[in-house]
Scaffold this motif. Sequence first.
Motif: not given
Length: 351
Positions: A124-138
Amino acid sequence: MRKHSKVIMLGFVILVWGVCSSTSGRAYGAIPTATMQEIDRVNEKGPYLGIIVPNSFEMNPLLQSPSFVADLEVPYLDYFGRRFRLGKVENEKVIIVMTGLSMLNAGIATQLLLILFKVKGVLHYGIAGNANPQLQIGDVTIPQYWAHTGLWNWQRYGDGPNDELALESNGDYTREIGYLRFANYQNASENGKPVDNFLNNVWYQPEEVFPADGIPEVRQHSFWVPVNKHYFKVAKRIEGMKFQRCVNSTCLPRAPKAVRVKSGASANAFVDNSAYREFLNSKFNITPIDMESAAVALVCHQQQIPFIAIRALSDLAGGGSAVSNEADIFASLAAQNAVDASLRFITLMFP
């Protein structure tokens, strides 16, 4: 004599009903005969890797990729509002299905895929919102566990953590997982302490699961649903993979990367709220937030089918400083990154 006549009449009705069902191309009002024959032909070529995608803008980059080759004999099969696309990805036989938005649609599409077709595993794949401040968009995330964080027991005003929940004594609900106190997120306070909020507390609940090989109607509970151990081990080889970082003239600070993370969350809510984003990350160590993955995970868990989800981060789930959600700009980039990571996984998993 009257009883015997009733038996004869009943037999006649059953016979007529059976003939009508047969001539109409249906058996017991279920799958049309012609469709079932097509499914049988498809399954003769199986087993397949099932690829489940939420929406068309996430699926199209895969369908347009030179890595995907549609089956010449049966390029797709339509049933129950879903189109099951057949072909090969990196020489692996696949069936691709789009779910549509939300947990319900994702669960239905996954269940249909696993019931109708001979599937050996699910990606399963797709896009998501990010809740982790250690990671960035993309960045592309591959969680080890998924949770449905939209199943709540809402506690009445005045009750607190030590008060039993409604129906808890029946075993229907639990306080083991934890809760969200709305008063903790108010601007107003008295003497530095949050004032009470009529919304009070919501307690997170596990899903009821009925395993395919279990005793019917005997429920099990699951909050954290693990992905397949072998799939997750193979996914480690994707870590460090670099992806595109620009949409037209708008570029990210660094090239996005793939990373395995502890957990992801799904619910029927588009999260664009910094307070809830921070809560999910601090409470449950959540990184990607979406609306489908946990449903796919739960159905695969129930059916005992190997499963993994790959989600690329399209926005900061309300944690950014921009006026609009970042997905307005970066959704297409995240979708392409998720496809690229998925293609790499398939190559590694099925060389």
